[in-house]
Scaffold this active site. Structure first.
Site, PDB file in Angstrom:
ATOM      1  N   ARG A 288       0.839  -1.194   0.000  1.00  0.00           N
ATOM      2  CA  ARG A 288       0.000   0.000   0.000  1.00  0.00           C
ATOM      3  C   ARG A 288       0.881   1.254   0.000  1.00  0.00           C
ATOM      4  O   ARG A 288       1.872   1.323   0.716  1.00  0.00           O
ATOM      5  CB  ARG A 288      -0.903   0.013   1.236  1.00  0.00           C
TER       6      ARG A 288
ATOM      7  N   GLN B  48      10.267  10.003  -2.284  1.00  0.00           N
ATOM      8  CA  GLN B  48      11.175   8.893  -1.971  1.00  0.00           C
ATOM      9  C   GLN B  48      11.784   8.317  -3.249  1.00  0.00           C
ATOM     10  O   GLN B  48      12.992   8.069  -3.325  1.00  0.00           O
ATOM     11  CB  GLN B  48      10.410   7.778  -1.245  1.00  0.00           C
TER      12      GLN B  48
ATOM     13  N   GLU C  29      13.965   2.210   0.705  1.00  0.00           N
ATOM     14  CA  GLU C  29      15.210   1.553   0.275  1.00  0.00           C
ATOM     15  C   GLU C  29      15.056   0.967  -1.126  1.00  0.00           C
ATOM     16  O   GLU C  29      15.951   1.090  -1.961  1.00  0.00           O
ATOM     17  CB  GLU C  29      15.599   0.417   1.232  1.00  0.00           C
TER      18      GLU C  29
HETATM   19 MO1  MOS Z   1      18.300   3.556   6.084  1.00  0.00          MO
HETATM   20  S1  MOS Z   1      20.150   2.967   5.385  1.00  0.00           S
HETATM   21  O1  MOS Z   1      18.125   2.270   7.190  1.00  0.00           O
HETATM   22  O2  MOS Z   1      18.549   5.007   6.908  1.00  0.00           O
END
Ligand code: MOS
Length: 731
Positions: free
Chosen positions: A621, A631, A698
């Site tokens: 989501r 991001q 990430e």
């Molecule tokens: Mo991220 S590398 O866990 O801030």
């Protein structure tokens, strides 16, 4: 009964946007603390050795100087073990505790003065002499720490007999996080109570627990405040030595002390993404179906701690193959300890694997997207578990369609635009859906406003905003009625604000606390003879815009305000939590990405320009698409940096970082960043967490660098197995 999702999933502006653009948001160094002194550290100018002498006479005589501290006069600190932290195994750097120099730039003394300028000047007058030793930065030949290994099948037998074989070694440069906001700490003691205003991604076990351990204090004696963080990317995941120095000098002088790292000090005062040497051997059949992969991985660490990161999982679960062996060892060099940096481990492993997949595609004459499809696993072959959700195929298909992959010429170096060679490349990406126990507290007042809090951070993803969205929906109030607070170690505990786990973990705790408050109100109403909802089944009551009503008969209901006023309740309050779901051991949890890149390479100069990037994400989501876009854009920009620009250069003679500034350490600027586009596969992961999110921050970075470098190969026909790719390598 579930609440309608109104704010969650919608584009919402940052609730703290005005504070940030007006300067009202206080970052670590911005807090105005009465009577604050300024500390400036003196850094070692050798890469390894001992401090022979420290002459502080001239420094101490300067106007305004309150203290000059080195290992010669610093108090001995207990430095107890911090069991609650993520500190790597080993002994952390014990600042000013002995004469040992472990790395260039290590703090060896500190000056505290009334003004920053006085402290800077006096620090320049501290004379430190050394008995220098020769530092080593050899990743290839030096003895390594105890390796981590993994094996399934028999690569020793399968690799030599595979019809198609690759044996490639990739090297990646050390990278520094370089957040906009420098690391900074203000420390104040009131008796034995220590308060720190700090730049950190983990006010709790990262900084408060660490400082309590270093000073031998009960945890209740340390409070850490960090309401705003100006970027971190992982650099704030532990308390670095300067935090201890700030606290130590404040205690010695009896005054609050502010210590701000210079940009230069950020290169040895905080961690970094370690440099890697990564040999990958691949065996496949002539159709490109993988049979075996063997990973031999070496990465930098310091001599005093054995840092490791998630370099292994991708090689075990990305693709279907029977034979895998992995050998991962950190190699001590004379540097400070590395730390996780965006997409930690995965970004590097996936760079190697996805570059090698591109090499394999070229060798067997199969389209790179098709090659990934051919190797799609039906389950996680490292555990045998089904994937909670895995939509990498859809990411690849959507990406190929939206990017216009179909018309791509197969042969490298086949497209030109004037002096420029044009190429396209792609890569898959993966990052684990990390989650950890988290807590939250919600309080709804009789005026219909709510305060919700958790000890998390917001280093830029928009946590203030996304948590406000979750809380608003769960409480059934408009976002403007909710104030979400974070960044105080006294608030309900949370895991580190990293590893893409904040939304899943903290968000679920926030939802839980707000659900409980709403249910309290519903219970109050259905049991109150004066309420229009008296006698109703609580499961049929919903709350919208602060008004409770029957789902099917909205006219029957009343507001929180009336309900609480009538019942003489000033507020309703509840604690909420997130714990790992029971399905944890039954599924394999990952977020996925497919990144497509187009580059232009100057045929004579070798300069690479990224022309466009497209990322497609299976991240569960999406709580706020506009925040998600920031991001994704950040992840892609970071990928351009890793692929083409970022390289921390060490002068191996003395361990000096040769480019410890933003003029010489290159990061992408506007001129380097082209058209970027992000697409999110609509959906949720019901097994992962109550919100159905898989983590985004990430995975948007993982796979960007290999997509770019694969495009460079397609443009030029040159396979560069070193990051960053520079013009010299392509001439
Ligand atoms: Mo991220 S590398 O866990 O801030």
């Amino acid at each position: 009964m579930t609440q309608p999702r109104i704010a969650v999933g919608a584009d919402k502006r940052r609730v703290d946007g005005r504070l940030k653009v007006t300067g009202a948001a206080r970052y670590a160094a911005d807090h105005l603390i009465d009577g604050v002194l300024h500390a400036v550290m003196v850094d070692a100018t050798i890469g390894r050795g001992r401090i022979a002498g420290v002459d502080t006479t001239a420094a101490a005589a300067q106007t305004g100087v309150q203290a000059v501290i080195s290992h010669l006069n610093a108090p001995r600190l207990p430095y107890r073990e911090n069991t609650g932290s993520n500190n790597p195994p080993g002994q952390r750097l014990r600042v000013f505790q002995d004469d040992r120099v472990h790395f260039f730039g290590q703090p060896v003394a500190v000056v505290v003065a009334t003004t920053l300028q006085q402290a800077q000047h006096a620090a320049s007058l501290v004379q430190v002499s050394y008995a220098a030793e020769t530092p080593s930065f050899d990743l290839t030949g030096a003895p390594a720490n105890e390796p981590t290994t993994y094996a399934r099948g028999d690569t020793g037998q399968a690799l030599p007999s595979a019809p198609v074989r690759l044996d490639v070694t990739y090297r990646t440069a050390r990278n520094h996080h370089n957040p906009m906001e420098p690391h900074a700490t203000i420390a104040r003691w009131q008796g034995d109570q220590l308060t720190l205003w700090d730049k950190t991604q983990w006010v709790g076990a990262g900084t408060a627990t660490e400082l309590a351990a270093v000073f031998g204090l009960p945890l209740a004696s340390v409070r850490v405040l960090s309401p705003f963080v100006g970027g971190a990317f992982g650099s704030g995941l532990r308390a670095w030595p300067h935090v201890t120095v700030a606290a130590l000098t404040a205690r010695q002088t009896g005054r609050p002390v502010k210590l701000v790292l210079t940009r230069r000090q950020m290169y040895f005062g905080t961690g970094f993404r370690p440099s890697y040497e990564y040999r990958l051997r691949v065996g496949a059949d002539r159709q490109g179906r993988l049979q075996a992969m063997s990973h031999d991985i070496r990465a930098e660490t310091s001599r005093y701690e054995a840092f490791s990161e998630g370099i292994l999982p991708a090689g075990q679960m990305m693709y279907s193959l029977p034979h895998v062996s992995q050998h991962y060892a950190s190699v001590p060099v004379d540097a400070n300890t590395p730390i996780w940096m965006r997409g930690p481990g995965y970004a590097t492993a996936v760079h190697v694997i996805e570059s090698a997949m591109d090499e394999l595609a070229h060798r067997v004459g199969v389209d790179p997207v098709e090659l990934r499809h051919r190797n799609e696993p039906s389950r996680d072959e490292s555990t045998g578990l089904p994937f909670s959700t895995r939509r990498l195929r859809e990411c690849l298909q959507t990406g190929a369609r939206e990017f216009g992959w179909r018309t791509r010429p197969r042969a490298p170096r086949s497209t030109r635009d004037g002096d420029w060679l044009i190429g396209t490349g792609m890569a898959a990406g993966v990052y684990d859906t990390a989650r950890a126990p988290a807590q939250s507290r919600a309080r709804l007042s009789a005026d219909g406003t709510a305060v919700v809090e958790s000890a998390t951070s917001d280093m830029g993803p928009g946590t203030y905003t996304s948590m406000t969205q979750v809380a608003a929906d769960a409480l059934g109030v408009d976002m403007g009625r909710v104030r979400f607070r974070l960044g105080d170690s006294l608030m309900p505990a949370t895991p580190p604000h990293g590893g893409s786990m904040t939304m899943a973990s903290v968000g679920s705790a926030v939802q839980d606390a707000c659900d409980k408050v709403r249910r309290q109100a519903v219970t109050l109403a259905v049991q109150d003879p004066r309420s229009p909802l008296y006698g109703a089944d609580p499961a049929t009551v919903v709350v919208r815009s602060g008004r409770l009503s029957l789902r099917d008969r909205p006219a029957r209901g009343e507001t929180y305000r009336r309900l609480l006023d009538r019942n003489g309740r000033e507020h309703l309050e509840a604690d909420g939590s997130f714990t790992l779901p029971t399905g944890e051991a039954r599924f394999s949890f990952y977020a996925y990405a497919a990144t497509f890149a187009e580059v232009a390479v100057d045929a004579r100069l070798g300069i690479v320009r990224v022309r466009r990037l497209l990322g497609v994400y299976d991240a569960g989501r999406i709580v706020n698409p506009v925040l998600a876009d920031s991001q994704a854009i950040g992840g892609m920009v970071g990928g351009i940096g890793t692929a083409l620009l970022e390289h921390t250069v060490t002068d191996t003679r003395d361990g000096r970082i040769a480019n410890a500034n933003l003029a010489d350490y290159l990061v992408p600027v506007n001129a380097d960043v082209p058209d970027l586009r992000a697409i999110y596969l609509h959906g949720e992961d019901r097994e992962a967490d109550p919100l159905g999110v898989k983590g985004l921050g990430e995975v948007v970075h993982v796979g960007v660098a290999p997509a770019i470098t694969n495009a460079v190969f397609h443009a030029t026909g040159k396979r560069i197995r070193e990051l960053p790719i520079t013009a010299e390598m392509l001439r």
